[in-house]
Each structure stands twice: as structure tokens, then as C-alpha cells.
Design an enzyme around this catalytic site. Structure first.
Site, PDB file in Angstrom:
ATOM      1  CB  VAL A 275       3.175 -14.063  14.500  1.00 34.30           C
ATOM      2  CG1 VAL A 275       2.590 -15.443  14.792  1.00 34.30           C
ATOM      3  CG2 VAL A 275       2.076 -13.104  14.058  1.00 34.30           C
ATOM      4  CG  ASP A 276       7.561 -14.655  18.676  1.00 31.45           C
ATOM      5  OD1 ASP A 276       8.309 -14.515  17.693  1.00 31.45           O
ATOM      6  OD2 ASP A 276       7.484 -13.823  19.598  1.00 31.45           O
TER       7      ASP A 276
ATOM      8  CG  ASP B 254       8.817 -11.393  14.696  1.00 32.88           C
ATOM      9  OD1 ASP B 254       7.716 -11.953  14.562  1.00 32.88           O
ATOM     10  OD2 ASP B 254       9.836 -11.983  15.103  1.00 32.88           O
TER      11      ASP B 254
ATOM     12  CB  SER C   4      -0.922   0.013   1.230  1.00 32.17           C
ATOM     13  OG  SER C   4      -1.765  -1.117   1.259  1.00 32.17           O
TER      14      SER C   4
END
Length: 713
Positions: free
Chosen positions: A286-287, A284, A211
Site C-alpha cells: 500500500v502506498d 509493502d 499465525s
């Protein structure tokens, strides 16, 4: 405070009379009169209970079919917005809430069942129930109004309902659906697929579909106005396509912009004083943790030296075309949602399914009157992701890489870009970076901020950019440039920017001389045409190409087919340089494709790529990572059709003493219903990269109205 009141009397034999869902039945007194049994119903209702009269709401459709909603209260406006959006794309509104009903599989088949599974796995309803009291009364009224509107539309149009058990929907089901949507947006859907396919270790995809957003300070413009570009690149159709609307209440809403299906207010746009744009960010968030399982007990995992039972639940998936329900087990560990594959048990942890207030934040962003109020609306971090680029009439521009970023253990043995050990509290993060710890800029000296899904550390000029080393490496902030970011910087003047040039930046179709795609594909441009006579014309066409993605460009046609082929071949693996053999094989693919489908190779981009709406098609410019982009899918006879790209484009100019000047264009039109005259009436404007003028001024909206009506009329 709560109060008792007599609501109404009903005939006991009138089974069609529905009692409000948000009222608690306390007592009733039955008595006979004229052989009729009536019930005097006593309810205990909260002060937020409301029954909205659609006669208090006016939907004003302009000449392009864009809805402008006017009412006294925010809740009434939300009712009208739900109704108007349903008139234009009721299917997408239903798609959003299907998972909360466990009906996505029943309506969409096997692919839809994945959404039902994810809704249960990430405990979207449970978190909604647990966090319900964190929502403000004003926002709850808004949501109640929105839900009433969509339920009313469903009741009035039963033939459009996808499944008989969808409606009525409740406010909690609606909010839980938004939790799932944000969880997927944050990347959990890709992680799920990776675990399901036994492929956990993947490098990030740097070439995002992207975007654009840009804010320019009045000191940087030739007119002394602040400029704002709002340009999210979303799918062209469906629940993730932007819908344009204007909402205006006497309680402080007057905002025009875009929303996705299910949005009860504007998600990015402009009000009387300020505006903002979102772009997807890739910090980051998300783990993934691999659990250490007990050899003696298949559902126990080790945590800090102790064996702990996984929480286990069996869910039922109902799938279209499958006569019997499918049972699946879902798991939960200390880390969160847990799945099993051939490699073991893996848990997914992220902030998106720990909060339910994202829509509430957008509501208060809509109502902000200045930067102080806007900043107050976003600093509580109810929204788990998205860059925010901002401008206002008071000489403030702003950018923040926003997100729920975990505070992670910096010990060197933990690689937060990979799968983590799920057996120790040392990897179990429990807090997020505070808002003032996120990369952000307020009025940088050079006078502009922008984002094209690239690094926060290239958000303005070199002298004013933040430095990556100022932020913890464990946060995983983006560090890359892309073709679009390079092109923005190349086009910005050293002195002041005029409005025509500002628009030209957005509509640019030029790649930079040095390509910024993750893999080095320069080998395509270095082959000798004399060494490969069969592909000589294609090689020469690409080597002489000016790297513009216009519809009449033959070089762009060769490049697009090469790009699509290499995207599949190279994937999202570690960046590398294309070999000579791979370059030759790519030209062979392009040659075979063109000859098979078109029986010639001197094709322009517009011969292959089309904008398709209904049974019409138009030659189309653009390809991934241009400022005017497209991404495509197979269409017919070898032709490709755009399935995503610019979507809604908005240009805003702010002056101190007047309402903002707004220009917009939507890729197709206001309505997704084939046969509606606004189904494709903006296509020609979009192709020519022109815009339509919009306004927040009520008198002007009514003065140019094509139709004015109440919901239900």
C-alpha cells in the site's frame, strides 16, 4: 452458448412468484383462460443459469457439529456450505455483505458507517462491474450456487435477518464485498484511519498478532510422511473467525479446512493430495500519496505540470440512531481512492481493489490435484496477499511470500516507506512483480519451510535461506524475526522430526531467552527489588520467571499486564529501549491493577486471563507472540478475556498411498449460536491441546454421522 426456452407460466395475480434475476425478460403473450390471466414467459438465459434443488445436497454433521457437504456439482456444494454456515453463524455472513448494500451503518451504527464509506471510496462495486468478465464460467456457477444458498436461508429464517433490505443479495454484491474485505486485509483500513486522524507517518508494527504455518518434507520426518501445520491466528468470533467445513462434489472438490464468513469454498486446508496454510504477510503493498492542490481551485491537483480535476462524488450514509441521512464526499485521483484531512488531500493505491478474482483463486487451489496444478492456480496472482505454505503426498513442500507488490521507481528521492509526492508519473506505478519474482522455496535441502509472520529470508535454515539483497529494496519485504520464529528454529532437530515433536512445536508456550519484541524491555528484568520495596515481589516474580506462558505461571501474569501497558505506552513508534523510569512506572501500573481488582499480587496468568464462551469461563494460557498465543480485551472485575488466538488448528500427515490423516481443533465449537450443543464442546479439548480426527473419506463421514439432512429440512 445462449438459448431461448420457455421457463414457466404464472398467474398474473400471484405477486409472490419471483422471476430469476439472471434471466432477461424478452416477451410475453397474455391470454385469458377460465377468467384467469396467465402469462407465457419467454426468457433468454445464459447456459450458466441454474436453479439448485436442495434435495440434491446432503449436509452431514459429525459428532462435533462440523458440516460435511456432499452433492454432484460444485455449485450445489457451495449452496450447502452457505446454508450450513448460516445455520451456525448467519449474523457474520450478513456482516460481510452489509457494505455492498450500504447498510452497515444502519445495522451497526457509526462504526459500521465507516465500512459503507470505504466500500464507496475504494470503488468496490465499480471494479466488480468492470472486471466481471474476467471470472471463469465454472467459478461463476459456484458463486451463483453460494448466493442461492444464503438467499434461501434468509427467506426461510426472516427473523434472523438483520435488516429487511439485505436480501436477496446478488453475485456481484457478494464479489464486491470480497474486494472490500481484501482491501482492508491489505492494510487500507489502517491507512484510512491514519488519514482521518491526521497521522500519516507511522512506523510499521513489527509485533503482529500473527499465525503459524509449517511444512516438513518426508525426508525430514521419522515416518516418511510429509507434515503440514495450518494455524491462522484470527479473532475468536465474528466474520473473521475461521469456520471448519468439508466440501465434496463429483466435479472434483474434496477438501477440508477453514473459511471465513462468506467463503464459498475452503480458504486453507487439505484435499486428497495436498494442503496449504496461510499466514498474513507484511510486504509493502500500500502506498500513500499527498496531492499538490491548486490554490485557485480546491479540487484540482497537479500531475506532471498540469492541473487535473479530482473525480468527486457525494455518497449517502445511513446510520442507526440518526434520523437523517449523512452526506459525504469521496474523491478519486490518478492514484486511486482519495481523502481530505487537515494536511491536504491524500490518495491510497494498492492492488487489492484492482482485481476481483481472489475467491476464484481459492476455488482452483481447492481443486488442484498436484503441485503443478496448485502452482498454476496461484501464479496468476488473483490473490493480493498472504504467505502460502504447502505440502503434498508427492514429496513436495513449498513456501511463497505472495502478494501484489508494486514495481516502484527506485530513484533515491522517493521514500516508499513514507508518504510519496502525488504530482508526478514518476511515482505512479502501474505494474506488479511477477509471481516468479516473489520470495519462494521449493523443496529446500534441509527439508522444512515455515512462517510465523516473520521474514521470508528466515523461512528455512541458514544454509538455504534466500537473501534480502536478492530483492529490490523498494518492495519492502519483511526482514524481522519474532519470538515464534526463533522458537521454531530452536525446537527443530538437526536430524529427523517425529510427529509428536511436530505437534509440540505448535503448542509451545516458551519465549526465547532473548526477546524479539520490537522494543527492548529488558530493563523490566534488571531492576533491583531492594530499591523498590513496594514492587519487590513483582520484580522478583518476573526476574525468576522461566518465560513460559502457562496458565499457572505467576511470572506470566506480571508479564502480560506489563506487556499490555507498554503496548499502549510505546505504540508502534521507532524501536527503543525501555528506560528505568518507564520500568518502575510499569511495575506501579501492574501493582495498582492487581490490588484494585484482586486485592493481592500473587496471581497466576489463569487468574487474570480467561477463555470465555457464553456464561462460562476457563483459566487460559498464552499471550502475544507465543506459538500458542492469545490477545485479550477487558472482561469483568479486572479479568481479561481472549478475543483472538489460535482459532482453527490443523495437523496433516501425507502418505503416498492413502488419504491424508487430519487432526483439528477449534477454539470454541462449530456453532456460534448460544444454546447449540456445539457452541462450546471443543473448549476443553482446546484447553488441553488435544485434537479430533477428521477424514475426507465419504463412507467414514456417513458412518459416523450425527445427522444427515438437506438444506431447508
Amino acid at each position: 452458448m445462449c438459448r431461448y426456452r420457455i421457463l414457466f407460466t404464472i398467474n398474473i395475480n400471484d405477486r409472490k412468484k419471483q422471476l430469476p434475476d439472471d434471466c432477461c425478460y424478452l416477451a410475453f403473450n397474455m391470454k385469458k383462460s377460465l377468467n384467469l390471466v396467465t402469462i407465457l414467459v419467454l426468457f433468454f438465459c445464459s447456459s450458466s443459469a441454474q436453479t439448485i434443488n436442495p434435495k440434491n445436497i446432503e449436509i452431514v454433521r459429525d459428532s462435533f457439529g462440523v458440516p460435511h457437504i456432499f452433492a454432484k456439482t460444485d455449485a450445489e456444494v457451495a449452496y450447502g456450505l452457505a446454508w450450513a454456515h448460516a445455520e451456525d453463524d448467519f449474523k457474520s455472513l450478513q456482516d460481510v455483505v452489509l457494505p455492498a448494500k450500504g447498510l452497515t451503518g444502519k445495522v451497526q451504527g457509526k462504526a459500521g458507517a465507516a465500512a459503507d464509506y470505504a466500500f464507496a471510496l475504494f470503488r468496490c462495486m465499480e471494479i466488480t462491474e468492470a472486471k466481471w468478465n474476467t471470472l471463469t464460467p465454472a467459478f461463476l456457477k459456484l458463486i451463483d450456487g453460494y448466493v442461492q444458498g444464503i438467499n434461501a436461508y434468509a427467506k426461510a429464517h426472516p427473523n434472523e435477518v438483520l435488516h429487511k433490505k439485505i436480501f436477496p443479495i446478488t453475485a456481484k454484491e457478494y464479489i464486491a464485498s470480497s474486494v472490500l474485505a481484501l482491501t482492508a486485509f491489505n492494510g487500507a483500513d489502517k491507512v484510512l484511519m491514519g488519514i482521518f486522524n491526521n497521522v500519516i507517518e507511522t512506523d510499521p508494527e513489527l509485533n503482529k498478532k500473527g499465525s503459524n504455518a509449517m511444512a516438513v518434507h518426508p525426508n525430514k520426518t521419522t515416518t516418511g510422511e510429509a507434515f503440514l501445520l495450518i494455524n491462522a491466528h484470527q479473532p475468536n468470533t465474528g466474520s473473521q473467525a475461521f469456520y471448519e467445513a468439508h466440501i465434496n462434489s463429483e466435479e472434483g472438490l474434496n477438501v477440508h479446512g477453514g473459511l471465513l464468513a462468506g467463503g464459498p469454498c475452503i480458504l486453507h486446508g487439505v484435499n486428497e493430495n495436498l494442503g496449504w496454510a496461510h499466514t498474513v504477510n507484511y510486504v509493502d503493498r500500500v502506498d500513500v500519496f499527498q496531492l499538490e492542490m491548486n490554490p485557485a481551485n480546491a479540487t484540482q491537483y497537479k500531475f506532471d505540470g498540469e492541473w487535473i480535476d479530482l473525480e468527486e462524488k457525494t455518497i449517502t450514509l445511513r446510520i442507526k440512531g440518526i434520523p437523517v441521512a449523512v452526506k459525504r464526499k469521496i474523491y478519486w485521483s490518478k492514484y486511486g481512492a482519495t481523502m481530505k484531512n487537515k494536511q491536504g488531500f491524500f490518495s491510497i493505491r494498492l492492488g487489492a481493489n484492482m482485481d476481483i478474482r481472489a475467491l476464484e483463486q481459492w476455488y482452483y487451489m481447492d481443486k488442484a490435484k498436484n503441485f503443478t496444478e496448485f502452482y498454476a492456480a496461484i501464479k496468476d496472482q488473483r490473490l493480493s496477499m498472504f504467505n502460502i505454505t504447502y505440502a503434498d503426498k508427492y514429496d513436495t513442500i513449498f513456501y511463497v511470500n505472495n502478494g501484489l507488490v508494486p514495481v516502484r521507481n527506485p530513484a533515491p528521492q522517493y521514500n516508499w516507506k513514507s508518504t510519496l509526492p502525488g504530482n508526478t508519473s514518476q511515482t505512479l506505478w502501474t505494474a506488479f512483480r511477477k509471481f516468479n519474482e516473489l520470495p519462494q522455496y521449493v523443496n529446500p535441502k534441509n527439508g522444512y519451510v515455515f512462517n510465523t509472520n516473520h521474514s521470508s529470508f528466515f523461512a528455512t535454515d541458514a544454509a538455504n535461506n534466500l537473501k534480502a539483497e536478492q530483492f529490490p529494496a523498494t518492495d519492502g519485504w519483511e526482514t524481522w524475526q519474532n519470538n515464534r520464529s526463533i522458537r521454531v528454529l530452536q525446537q527443530l532437530p538437526a536430524d529427523k522430526l517425529d510427529y509428536a515433536s511436530f505437534r509440540k512445536i505448535k503448542f509451545d508456550k516458551q519465549l526465547p531467552a532473548v526477546l524479539q519484541y520490537p522494543h527492548n524491555i529488558d530493563t523490566l528484568f534488571l531492576l533491583s527489588e531492594t530499591a523498590y520495596p513496594l514492587y519487590a515481589s513483582l520484580i522478583q516474580t518476573l526476574k525468576s520467571w522461566d518465560k513460559q506462558g502457562t496458565a499457572d505461571s505467576k511470572g506470566a501474569a506480571v508479564f502480560l499486564l506489563s506487556y499490555l501497558h507498554l503496548a499502549k505506552k510505546l505504540g508502534a513508534g521507532a524501536a527503543r529501549t525501555l528506560t528505568t523510569a518507564e520500568a518502575v512506572e510499569t511495575y506501579a501500573y501492574v501493582y495498582d491493577y492487581m490490588m484494585k481488582h484482586f486485592n493481592r499480587t500473587d496471581l497466576a496468568l489463569g487468574d487474570i486471563q480467561k477463555l470465555v464462551r457464553g456464561d462460562k469461563e476457563w483459566p487460559l494460557w498464552g499471550f502475544p507472540d507465543l506459538l500458542s498465543p492469545q490477545w485479550t480485551a477487558n472482561y469483568k472485575d479486572g479479568k481479561l478475556k481472549s478475543v483472538g488466538g489460535d482459532g482453527l488448528i490443523m495437523f496433516i500427515r501425507f502418505t503416498k498411498d492413502a488419504l491424508p490423516q487430519i487432526e483439528t481443533v477449534n477454539m470454541y465449537g462449530a456453532s456460534a449460536k448460544k444454546g447449540n450443543k456445539h457452541f462450546d464442546d471443543q473448549v476443553e479439548m482446546y484447553i488441553q491441546q488435544k485434537t479430533k480426527r477428521m477424514t475426507l473419506k465419504k463412507e467414514e463421514v456417513y458412518g459416523k454421522a450425527e445427522r444427515v439432512y438437506h438444506p431447508g429440512e
